[in-house]
Design a protein around this motif. Structure first.
Motif, short mmCIF file in Angstrom:
data_model
loop_
_atom_site.label_atom_id
_atom_site.label_comp_id
_atom_site.label_asym_id
_atom_site.label_seq_id
_atom_site.Cartn_x
_atom_site.Cartn_y
_atom_site.Cartn_z
N PHE A 1 1.06 -1.25 0.11
CA PHE A 1 0.54 0.11 0.10
C PHE A 1 0.98 1.41 -0.16
CE2 PHE A 1 -3.00 -2.84 2.44
CZ PHE A 1 -4.31 -3.37 0.99
N SER B 1 1.69 3.37 -2.04
CA SER B 1 1.14 4.01 -2.63
C SER B 1 -0.41 4.65 -2.43
CB SER B 1 0.18 2.93 -4.15
OG SER B 1 -0.28 2.21 -4.04
N ASP B 2 -0.85 4.36 -1.23
CA ASP B 2 -2.42 4.61 -1.20
C ASP B 2 -2.14 5.58 0.36
OD1 ASP B 2 -4.92 5.11 -0.74
OD2 ASP B 2 -5.23 2.82 -0.42
N ARG B 3 -3.67 6.26 0.64
CA ARG B 3 -3.25 6.85 2.64
C ARG B 3 -4.21 5.63 3.01
NH1 ARG B 3 -4.44 11.96 0.00
NH2 ARG B 3 -2.40 12.28 -0.55
N GLU C 1 -7.62 5.01 1.12
CA GLU C 1 -8.47 5.52 -0.07
C GLU C 1 -8.73 5.82 -1.60
OE1 GLU C 1 -7.89 10.53 2.27
OE2 GLU C 1 -7.26 9.85 0.51
N ALA C 2 -7.81 5.01 -1.80
CA ALA C 2 -7.48 4.45 -2.76
C ALA C 2 -8.23 2.97 -2.99
CB ALA C 2 -6.83 4.62 -3.60
N VAL C 3 -7.30 1.66 -2.51
CA VAL C 3 -7.85 1.04 -2.35
C VAL C 3 -9.51 0.33 -1.49
CG1 VAL C 3 -6.85 -0.59 0.13
CG2 VAL C 3 -6.73 -1.22 -2.03
N GLU D 1 -11.36 -1.08 1.06
CA GLU D 1 -11.88 -2.82 2.31
C GLU D 1 -10.73 -3.54 1.50
OE1 GLU D 1 -15.81 -3.31 3.02
OE2 GLU D 1 -15.31 -2.61 4.88
N THR D 2 -9.80 -4.20 3.28
CA THR D 2 -9.04 -4.87 2.56
C THR D 2 -8.71 -5.82 3.66
OG1 THR D 2 -6.95 -3.74 3.05
CG2 THR D 2 -7.88 -4.42 0.92
#
Lengths: 428, 428
Positions: free
Chosen positions: A146, A148-150, A289-291, A293-294
């Motif tokens: 992650f 790349s993500d916030r 924010e981008a991905v 729920e994981t």
């Protein structure tokens, strides 16, 4: 390519697993890492003790400095635990240019920044995947998967002992005390279970997860921590009836530059993926924010699952040594953040009150919520089966922690509120 | 440090997401990667078309060679799909020393070895996290998180369209045809849904997962593939009644040097973690000899989840460029394996038969199982509500695929067996 030599500090459960995997998977590891990996020295308390695995006598030592100051050793794997001497050993090993793999959550939660600074100074890797959620590769997921993500929220069931206890209480309607005794008999809980059941172990793991997930410095003493020792079987029954499971959740949240981290028994909507994580299993739910729920699920402890993470770190270190990039890839914590105030921490709450059973009481109680601007999602009043009083079960809408504290403070002064039986955070 | 320049092949849904994340998270990416990342050129079909995001006109090109042969460009990000021209572009980019990030499962499943060989030859990275399970960082988990372990089973819900259809059929008792139409209207299924509903998309993803998980070469044409188009709402009803959910599962198994990979609708015990993965979500369950059971859950598709994986790969590539280790860390496939024969593939099976309703039929049927040494876990006989015949529902113990095929062949010849209504693999 000459073999990479490893010094192992500790030969307990996890250390034994490390030896088993390094020896059992030698060919595979060599293919992966590009070098053979040899366990050169092992620190034990007593060289003559009988063991589950056979390690040649000449590899055993009772003197940690035999490993730390051994010029032959490239990587120190620390699975002895503790924070006093262990910190000294690791700092010394790093200052001598040795890379470090550790499973020590206490050390990384309390002294992570000092250790990582020392590693940077001396061009060494420090990896600690096994320190959180045993076999689940969650740290590299946060750092690399992650990158790349916030990430704005991390929720973890990161303590197997408490999850085992709550699962048993939920499935069998048993009391906390009875299940704790059973867990102790099975070896799932220690004879002094404080660190697990009071949430301290989970708080340390959440400190590490939040540090890496939010890429910021997090101090353990800012983690608001509450354990499960006062959870009753009635609480769990109410939770189930309303469609929730009660779980000890670590919750780390970030909004722009403010963060909050807490550990507490939490009512989780039973449709939420983390609600069905049962027994000694661990899971970490990550919202980006981008991905979106994981969730990452697996064994949180145990000889081989924990050793899997340690040896995966060891492979990564060996690859870095071979490529000449040791110490160049340690995770960074560059975000400036501040701790949220209680006014800024928002969630739903469940409250169970015992109140006087007479006209006007519900109005009085709901007025208290209104006075502090806490709005209610659902209210249920019913007779208390045990006393001539009423039970009121309330779930609020999102409310800030400070306002809920004021509501509770007011209840304590109100005659009509006999007891605030339970207050839980609600998720999902 | 000079900025890293990216050429983007394709500006559809995922390409748009890549631009949004690279621009929106620029500061964060710079902190992570140590360089700013600039999208230098974008390949589109029509420069003048209106778009969801604004990209400066001078960055757009309709000529792929403007990107592939552009000496300014360090990394090619391929999100255009297809395998014909796309393969040529990627091979040419690699031969010119450009690193590649791709989301193209078809390309990697069919031409992965060729592309990775070219990358090795020219010292380039090829990363393709987004090609399987969108936002879930499952490829790096297999390659790095479990580098120390021997993975023996991978089960995936890796196609969101079919999981959406089966979830709707299960939750609403709807028919396959009706739900497919609804999914098409919502944009969850394509107007020609063959690749999704017949399991071809899942087969490609399983090829990639098995290649990395088992570290061996896997050929797509060895994946036994069956889709969901003949699943009935009755099948799902029976599954639920017996405590199972029907899911389209990709299953890859390894035992020593033999492997088998298949995609088929499978009955999964409802307590298994993968059984509760619903809607368009994806999940990959991984079993390792040391780590045991793990599962990784998240969005399998969509603009931003997929772009999260692509940009995380981009960050990894940029770090490698900066450290001078580009192309040194591509995943390896060094295990020699062979495909299991049908005699070696073992699982439980569910069978639903319509048979003549007269004495001795059940004995005749169970004798067929016995003749081929398939032992039975449970047998239920009941009247068929629609016809003057009996229904027999059987769950077998672990049985080999060849034996079950012989049982079915025998049933087709038996007068008393009117119809073999359904046969499903059973897991959990």
């Amino acid at each position: 390519m000459k073999p990479i030599k490893v010094g192992l500090l500790g030969l307990g459960t996890v250390g034994t697993g490390v030896v088993r995997i390094v020896e059992g998977h030698q060919e595979d590891l060599q293919n992966q890492a590009g070098s053979s990996i040899v366990i050169e020295k092992v620190l034990v308390q007593n060289k003559t003790k009988a063991r589950a695995i056979s390690v040649p006598q000449e590899k055993l030592t009772e003197d940690p400095w035999d490993i730390i100051r051994n010029p032959e050793i490239d990587v120190v794997v620390e699975v002895m635990g503790g924070i006093g001497n262990t910190r000294d050993y690791i700092l010394e090993a790093l200052s001598l240019g040795k890379h470090v793999v550790t499973a020590n959550k206490d050390l990384m939660a309390l002294h992570g920044p000092e250790i990582l600074a020392k590693a940077r100074e001396h061009g060494c890797d420090v990896l600690y995947e096994a320190s959180v959620a045993g076999g689940i590769p969650i740290l590299r997921t946060l750092v690399e998967g992650f990158s790349s993500d916030r990430i704005t929220k991390i929720m973890g069931i990161v303590n197997g002992t408490t999850n085992y206890i709550l699962t048993k209480m939920s499935q069998e309607g048993a009391s906390y005390g009875d299940v704790l005794k059973e867990a102790q008999a099975l070896g799932y809980a220690e004879s002094d279970p404080t660190s697990d059941v009071e949430g301290l172990d989970a708080a340390r793991k959440m400190t590490i997860l939040a540090t890496l997930g939010f890429r910021t410095h997090v101090s353990l003493d800012t983690v608001s921590t509450q354990g499960i020792s006062s959870v009753t079987k009635e609480d769990i029954l109410y939770a189930k009836r309303l469609g929730y499971e009660l779980k000890l959740l670590g919750i780390a949240e970030r909004q722009d530059d403010s963060i909050s981290i807490s550990v507490q028994p939490t009512m989780v909507k039973s449709t939420h993926p983390i609600a069905s994580v049962n027994g000694v299993f661990n899971a970490v739910y990550v919202y980006g924010e981008a991905v979106g729920e994981t969730m990452f699920y697996g064994a949180g402890a145990g000889e081989l699952p924990t050793a899997t993470s340690i040896v995966a770190d060891l492979v990564a270190v060996v690859k870095n040594i071979k490529l000449g990039v040791g110490g160049k890839k340690n995770a960074l914590t560059y975000n400036e953040t501040r701790q949220k105030t209680d006014e800024e921490i928002s969630s739903k709450y469940f409250l169970l009150l015992h109140v006087a059973d007479r006209a006007g009481v519900l109005a009085q109680i709901t007025q208290v919520f209104a006075a502090f601007e806490v709005s209610l999602q659902s209210v249920l009043q019913q007779p208390n089966p045990n006393n001539p009083e009423a039970e009121i079960i309330i779930i609020t809408h999102d409310a800030n922690k400070a306002a809920v504290a004021k509501v509770l403070e007011t209840f304590h002064k109100l005659d009509v509120v006999h007891t605030v039986k339970s207050v839980y955070r609600v998720e999902g």
